[in-house]
Design a protein around this motif. Structure first.
Motif, short mmCIF file in Angstrom:
data_model
loop_
_atom_site.label_atom_id
_atom_site.label_comp_id
_atom_site.label_asym_id
_atom_site.label_seq_id
_atom_site.Cartn_x
_atom_site.Cartn_y
_atom_site.Cartn_z
N PRO A 115 85.74 -15.48 -44.75
CA PRO A 115 85.72 -14.68 -45.98
C PRO A 115 84.34 -14.65 -46.63
CG PRO A 115 87.67 -16.06 -45.92
CD PRO A 115 86.83 -16.47 -44.76
N TYR A 174 84.30 -20.11 -50.14
CA TYR A 174 85.70 -20.52 -50.19
C TYR A 174 86.35 -20.24 -48.83
CZ TYR A 174 85.90 -15.50 -50.88
OH TYR A 174 85.72 -14.16 -50.73
N ASP A 199 90.11 -19.05 -46.71
CA ASP A 199 91.13 -18.01 -46.92
C ASP A 199 92.37 -18.53 -47.63
OD1 ASP A 199 92.28 -19.50 -44.92
OD2 ASP A 199 92.22 -17.92 -43.40
N THR A 211 92.06 -16.85 -51.25
CA THR A 211 92.36 -15.42 -51.43
C THR A 211 93.71 -15.02 -50.86
OG1 THR A 211 91.07 -15.03 -49.41
CG2 THR A 211 89.95 -14.72 -51.52
N GLU A 212 94.28 -15.84 -49.97
CA GLU A 212 95.58 -15.51 -49.39
C GLU A 212 96.73 -16.23 -50.08
OE1 GLU A 212 95.47 -16.07 -45.19
OE2 GLU A 212 93.92 -14.54 -44.88
N PHE A 251 98.45 -11.07 -53.20
CA PHE A 251 97.38 -12.02 -52.95
C PHE A 251 96.64 -12.36 -54.25
CE2 PHE A 251 97.62 -10.09 -48.63
CZ PHE A 251 97.96 -11.25 -47.95
N TYR A 252 96.00 -13.52 -54.25
CA TYR A 252 95.26 -13.95 -55.44
C TYR A 252 94.05 -13.03 -55.67
CZ TYR A 252 92.69 -16.86 -58.71
OH TYR A 252 92.02 -17.33 -59.81
N PRO A 253 93.93 -12.44 -56.86
CA PRO A 253 92.84 -11.49 -57.13
C PRO A 253 91.56 -12.21 -57.58
CG PRO A 253 94.34 -11.56 -59.01
CD PRO A 253 94.90 -12.51 -57.98
N LEU A 254 90.83 -12.75 -56.64
CA LEU A 254 89.65 -13.55 -56.97
C LEU A 254 88.63 -12.75 -57.77
CD1 LEU A 254 88.01 -16.16 -56.66
CD2 LEU A 254 87.18 -15.28 -54.46
N SER A 255 88.41 -11.51 -57.41
CA SER A 255 87.36 -10.72 -58.07
C SER A 255 87.65 -10.46 -59.54
CB SER A 255 87.18 -9.38 -57.34
OG SER A 255 88.39 -8.65 -57.33
N ILE A 258 94.83 -20.57 -59.50
CA ILE A 258 95.40 -20.27 -58.17
C ILE A 258 96.78 -20.89 -58.05
CG2 ILE A 258 95.11 -20.66 -55.70
CD1 ILE A 258 92.07 -20.65 -56.20
#
Length: 337
Positions: A222, A271, A273, A276-277, A285-289, A311
């Motif tokens: 990632p 990080y 996956d 983000t997964e 999915f986790y919206p990191l942005s 998270i």
């Protein structure tokens, strides 16, 4: 047991509530230790005898059956309590060994490296083991600060062993090789020798240079997130994807170096996956942005703590995969060299 006793006295012997006294030692065996279970069992037997004589069930089949039931449940509760204590002791020993192994394999990263502050967050999918297949390391070398974050395919002891091989090769190469490409080449050769079958390792190797740039080599991992001092952010994704480590023999070649500016006040988040997964109950999915505001904490440790908590809240419980995060923060007060 007191509720049973009151109900039995109120209802009389015809209802047949006496065997319910066995619920006392049954629950004691599930929640307490052997001594507590034995004590509750003795009280239950005494209460059963007293209620049986009160109801006129002794001598008789009903009274004897109730007494044997209480004695049997007490014995079963004692066995369950002893076995649980043994399992708890074994688990504590395993967790202690896992903690030692984690300190050896995943050593604490330096809190400062030149003009950088660093922090790491690691959560193994198997919480009791405390260790998994994700890996990270920060090494200060003459060429700059060199970093690796990776994810071993698979789980269990094989994944831990592979992670140890990757970190050992990286630590040696990061100190010896003057160029980042040399580090990656040695790592590729080591993994092509070590890994067999379908095993592989995704990884990002980064070098933070003294000219305030960061160079990245991405092996199917990632893309790191670069958060600039003004709050803007972007994923440092390579134009051409490369295969993970261990699959280089398939002939796609090494990744190309991706260069980016990395200046005072900027942050670089690497990080695996598992971050983000992470999915919520709806499968999102986790919206990191969209969680960049969590990285504004005063310290990198505080930023990762906030991100990790978010998270877990998003997933609504334990994560289904190992999750590692490494945050590098360029000191905002750093002066040009």
């Amino acid at each position: 047991m007191m509720v049973t006793a009151v109900a039995d006295i109120t209802a009389g012997p015809t209802v047949g509530l006496l065997p319910l006294v066995a619920l006392g030692p049954a629950f004691a065996g599930l929640t307490g230790g052997p001594h507590r279970t034995a004590a509750i069992g003795a009280v239950a037997l005494t209460l059963c005898l007293a209620l049986g004589w009160y109801d006129g069930l002794f001598p008789g089949r009903r009274g004897t059956t109730a007494l044997v039931s209480v004695a049997g449940v007490t014995a079963a509760g004692l066995v369950a309590a002893v076995m649980r204590r043994r399992r708890e002791a074994e688990l504590a020993s395993v967790r202690s060994i896992a903690e030692v192994a984690q300190r050896v394999l995943l050593r604490p990263v330096p809190r400062t490296a030149g003009e950088l502050s660093a922090a790491v967050s690691y959560t193994a999918a198997v919480a009791e083991a405390r260790i998994g297949g994700d890996l990270y390391e920060v090494v200060t070398s003459p060429g700059g600060v060199r970093v690796i974050v990776g994810d071993v395919q698979g789980k269990g002891l094989d994944a831990v062993e592979t992670a140890a091989d990757v970190l050992g090769a990286f630590r040696e190469a990061a100190h010896d090789e003057p160029e980042l490409t040399g580090v990656s080449a040695r790592l590729e050769r080591a993994m092509n020798r070590t890994l067999g079958g379908e095993r592989f390792v995704t990884a990002v190797i980064a070098e933070i240079r003294q000219d305030r740039t960061v160079a990245l080599l991405n092996y199917g991992h990632p893309s790191p997130l670069l958060v600039q001092a003004d709050g803007t952010a972007r994923f440092l994704a390579p134009e051409k994807r490369a295969l993970p480590l261990g699959l280089g023999l398939h002939g796609t070649g090494s990744p190309e170096i991706l260069d980016a500016e990395f200046r005072p006040g900027d942050q670089l988040l690497l990080y695996t996956d598992g971050v983000t997964e992470a999915r919520d109950r709806r499968g999102v999915f986790y919206p990191l942005s969209s969680r960049l505001h969590l990285l504004k904490a005063d310290s990198p440790e505080g930023a990762l703590d906030a991100l990790h908590g978010d998270i877990i809240a998003h997933a609504g419980g334990p994560l289904g995969d190992d999750a590692a995060m490494l945050l590098l923060r360029y000191h905002a007060h750093a002066e040009p060299s």
